[in-house]
Design a protein around this motif. Structure first.
Motif, PDB file in Angstrom:
ATOM      1  N   VAL A 106       0.831  -1.217   0.000  1.00 24.83           N
ATOM      2  CA  VAL A 106       0.000   0.000   0.000  1.00 24.83           C
ATOM      3  C   VAL A 106       0.858   1.256   0.000  1.00 24.83           C
ATOM      4  CG1 VAL A 106      -1.705   1.311   1.316  1.00 24.83           C
ATOM      5  CG2 VAL A 106      -1.998  -1.158   1.013  1.00 24.83           C
ATOM      6  N   PRO A 107       1.839   1.396   0.907  1.00 27.29           N
ATOM      7  CA  PRO A 107       2.716   2.569   0.825  1.00 27.29           C
ATOM      8  C   PRO A 107       3.486   2.632  -0.492  1.00 27.29           C
ATOM      9  CG  PRO A 107       2.929   1.528   2.969  1.00 27.29           C
ATOM     10  CD  PRO A 107       2.135   0.588   2.112  1.00 27.29           C
ATOM     11  N   LEU A 108       3.888   1.469  -1.026  1.00 26.29           N
ATOM     12  CA  LEU A 108       4.618   1.459  -2.297  1.00 26.29           C
ATOM     13  C   LEU A 108       3.753   2.032  -3.422  1.00 26.29           C
ATOM     14  CD1 LEU A 108       7.391   0.426  -3.437  1.00 26.29           C
ATOM     15  CD2 LEU A 108       6.124  -1.561  -4.255  1.00 26.29           C
ATOM     16  N   ALA A 109       2.466   1.630  -3.448  1.00 28.51           N
ATOM     17  CA  ALA A 109       1.556   2.152  -4.465  1.00 28.51           C
ATOM     18  C   ALA A 109       1.320   3.641  -4.280  1.00 28.51           C
ATOM     19  CB  ALA A 109       0.237   1.387  -4.408  1.00 28.51           C
ATOM     20  N   ALA A 110       1.244   4.079  -3.035  1.00 25.08           N
ATOM     21  CA  ALA A 110       1.003   5.492  -2.768  1.00 25.08           C
ATOM     22  C   ALA A 110       2.191   6.360  -3.188  1.00 25.08           C
ATOM     23  CB  ALA A 110       0.705   5.697  -1.280  1.00 25.08           C
ATOM     24  N   VAL A 111       3.392   5.854  -3.015  1.00 26.40           N
ATOM     25  CA  VAL A 111       4.593   6.648  -3.299  1.00 26.40           C
ATOM     26  C   VAL A 111       5.019   6.522  -4.758  1.00 26.40           C
ATOM     27  CG1 VAL A 111       7.043   6.950  -2.732  1.00 26.40           C
ATOM     28  CG2 VAL A 111       5.381   6.483  -0.914  1.00 26.40           C
ATOM     29  N   PHE A 112       4.992   5.311  -5.313  1.00 28.59           N
ATOM     30  CA  PHE A 112       5.538   5.080  -6.644  1.00 28.59           C
ATOM     31  C   PHE A 112       4.472   4.805  -7.711  1.00 28.59           C
ATOM     32  CE2 PHE A 112       8.920   3.919  -3.693  1.00 28.59           C
ATOM     33  CZ  PHE A 112       9.992   4.645  -4.212  1.00 28.59           C
ATOM     34  N   GLY A 113       3.230   4.709  -7.317  1.00 30.65           N
ATOM     35  CA  GLY A 113       2.172   4.522  -8.296  1.00 30.65           C
ATOM     36  C   GLY A 113       1.686   3.084  -8.364  1.00 30.65           C
ATOM     37  N   LEU A 114       0.426   2.923  -8.757  1.00 34.81           N
ATOM     38  CA  LEU A 114      -0.205   1.609  -8.801  1.00 34.81           C
ATOM     39  C   LEU A 114       0.372   0.751  -9.932  1.00 34.81           C
ATOM     40  CD1 LEU A 114      -2.374  -0.225  -7.606  1.00 34.81           C
ATOM     41  CD2 LEU A 114      -4.010   0.786  -9.212  1.00 34.81           C
ATOM     42  N   LYS A 115       0.699   1.362 -11.069  1.00 36.34           N
ATOM     43  CA  LYS A 115       1.198   0.602 -12.212  1.00 36.34           C
ATOM     44  C   LYS A 115       2.532  -0.065 -11.882  1.00 36.34           C
ATOM     45  CE  LYS A 115       2.469   1.031 -17.092  1.00 36.34           C
ATOM     46  NZ  LYS A 115       2.600   1.962 -18.252  1.00 36.34           N
ATOM     47  N   LEU A 116       3.450   0.701 -11.306  1.00 37.76           N
ATOM     48  CA  LEU A 116       4.755   0.144 -10.958  1.00 37.76           C
ATOM     49  C   LEU A 116       4.612  -0.939  -9.895  1.00 37.76           C
ATOM     50  CD1 LEU A 116       8.104   1.959 -10.486  1.00 37.76           C
ATOM     51  CD2 LEU A 116       7.275   0.495  -8.652  1.00 37.76           C
ATOM     52  N   THR A 117       3.768  -0.709  -8.886  1.00 40.61           N
ATOM     53  CA  THR A 117       3.571  -1.687  -7.817  1.00 40.61           C
ATOM     54  C   THR A 117       2.995  -2.985  -8.361  1.00 40.61           C
ATOM     55  OG1 THR A 117       3.201   0.096  -6.214  1.00 40.61           O
ATOM     56  CG2 THR A 117       2.417  -2.103  -5.609  1.00 40.61           C
ATOM     57  N   ALA A 118       1.989  -2.875  -9.248  1.00 43.97           N
ATOM     58  CA  ALA A 118       1.389  -4.073  -9.828  1.00 43.97           C
ATOM     59  C   ALA A 118       2.413  -4.852 -10.648  1.00 43.97           C
ATOM     60  CB  ALA A 118       0.184  -3.691 -10.690  1.00 43.97           C
ATOM     61  N   HIS A 119       3.238  -4.143 -11.405  1.00 41.62           N
ATOM     62  CA  HIS A 119       4.253  -4.823 -12.215  1.00 41.62           C
ATOM     63  C   HIS A 119       5.271  -5.537 -11.341  1.00 41.62           C
ATOM     64  CE1 HIS A 119       8.208  -5.049 -14.229  1.00 41.62           C
ATOM     65  NE2 HIS A 119       7.472  -5.511 -15.220  1.00 41.62           N
ATOM     66  N   GLU A 120       5.767  -4.862 -10.317  1.00 38.28           N
ATOM     67  CA  GLU A 120       6.761  -5.477  -9.446  1.00 38.28           C
ATOM     68  C   GLU A 120       6.180  -6.679  -8.701  1.00 38.28           C
ATOM     69  OE1 GLU A 120       9.890  -4.979  -9.254  1.00 38.28           O
ATOM     70  OE2 GLU A 120       9.974  -3.225 -10.568  1.00 38.28           O
ATOM     71  N   LEU A 121       4.920  -6.584  -8.303  1.00 41.46           N
ATOM     72  CA  LEU A 121       4.274  -7.699  -7.613  1.00 41.46           C
ATOM     73  C   LEU A 121       4.144  -8.902  -8.553  1.00 41.46           C
ATOM     74  CD1 LEU A 121       2.763  -8.887  -5.185  1.00 41.46           C
ATOM     75  CD2 LEU A 121       0.673  -7.815  -6.062  1.00 41.46           C
TER      76      LEU A 121
END
Length: 274
Positions: A85-100
């Protein structure tokens, strides 16, 4: 009958999950503008959810066993969300989804396949018969397990040797230290020489680290640590063995040593080649 039905269902679900994730990740890998997280941008605070996960695994089974038994999945999910959640808030949902997705399909899933394969194959190799847990035999057992851990993984070596080692020491008054040193040597230190041995080394291999890099650079320190611990174990075990004597009869009847499920060694070889 129950296991015959359950196991195909489990493997069927696993294969279905693998196929689905592979279909999902293919477009992401083919894209030219794939988002990428630069790890140098993450400070020390980002490690806290991982620390919390480790502490939960280590402490909660002892401090709150009932809670952990019923809610360990929720605890793990909560710590995962504490990072995502903090990762998505700071770096964006697209990047977080890709990294996950990237981590799940190209790191976590291959790791689970390797560990699961080693667990299933070695779990069906049964060393039958009864040995007597003298200091020399116990030390030899630990030494062999330490050597095997880098070949078949710490999971495989532990699954293969833990049952005969327990039977060999079931008449000993003091035998807890045998399991402690088994964990140190066979389930941890022994796996330091190849990516098959320990999970972090396997993840490094998936990221391009040479297969024999750890063999080359960690052989000397691993051998030193193993020799020190094996020597220390022998001294402790010899002292306790002489102190206790034969205080109770061996509950396991004497029988010759045989190996059941030896054909699985061919499967193990296939895993190593793959």
């Amino acid at each position: 009958m129950g296991n015959d039905v359950i196991m195909p269902n489990i493997f069927g679900r696993l294969l279905g999950t693998v196929a689905t994730l592979c279909l999902l990740v293919t477009p992401a890998l083919a894209a030219t503008d794939v988002p990428h997280l630069d790890g140098k941008l993450l400070g020390i605070l980002w490690v806290l959810p991982f620390v919390g996960m480790l502490l939960s695994i280590a402490v909660l089974p002892l401090a709150a066993p009932q809670f952990w038994h019923h809610h360990y999945g929720k605890v793990a999910t909560a710590w995962g969300l504490a990072f995502l959640v903090p990762l998505a808030a700071v770096f964006g949902l697209k990047l977080t989804a890709h990294e996950l997705l990237h981590t799940a399909t190209l790191e976590y899933l291959p790791f689970l396949i390797l560990i699961g394969a080693l667990f299933c194959v070695t779990g069906h190799i049964h060393i039958k018969g009864n040995l007597h847990g003298s200091p020399a035999l116990n030390t030899g057992f630990l030494a062999v397990g330490t050597a095997l851990a880098s070949v078949m993984g710490t999971t495989g070596a532990a699954m293969l040797l833990i049952r005969p080692l327990i039977r060999a020491n079931d008449d000993r008054q003091h035998n807890v230290h045998v399991m402690v040193f088994f964990i140190f040597l066979v389930a941890n230190i022994g796996g330091a020489l190849t990516p098959l041995g320990d999970p972090p080394l396997f993840l490094g291999f998936l990221q391009g680290v040479s297969f024999f890099w750890t063999t080359k650079y960690l052989f000397a320190p691993t051998a030193l640590a193993a020799v020190i611990l094996l020597g220390l174990f022998y001294v402790i075990d010899l002292y306790l063995y002489r102190k206790e004597g034969r205080v109770k009869p061996d509950p396991t009847p004497d029988s010759r040593i045989t190996i059941e499920g030896g054909n699985n060694f061919f499967l193990l070889g296939g895993i190593l080649v793959a």
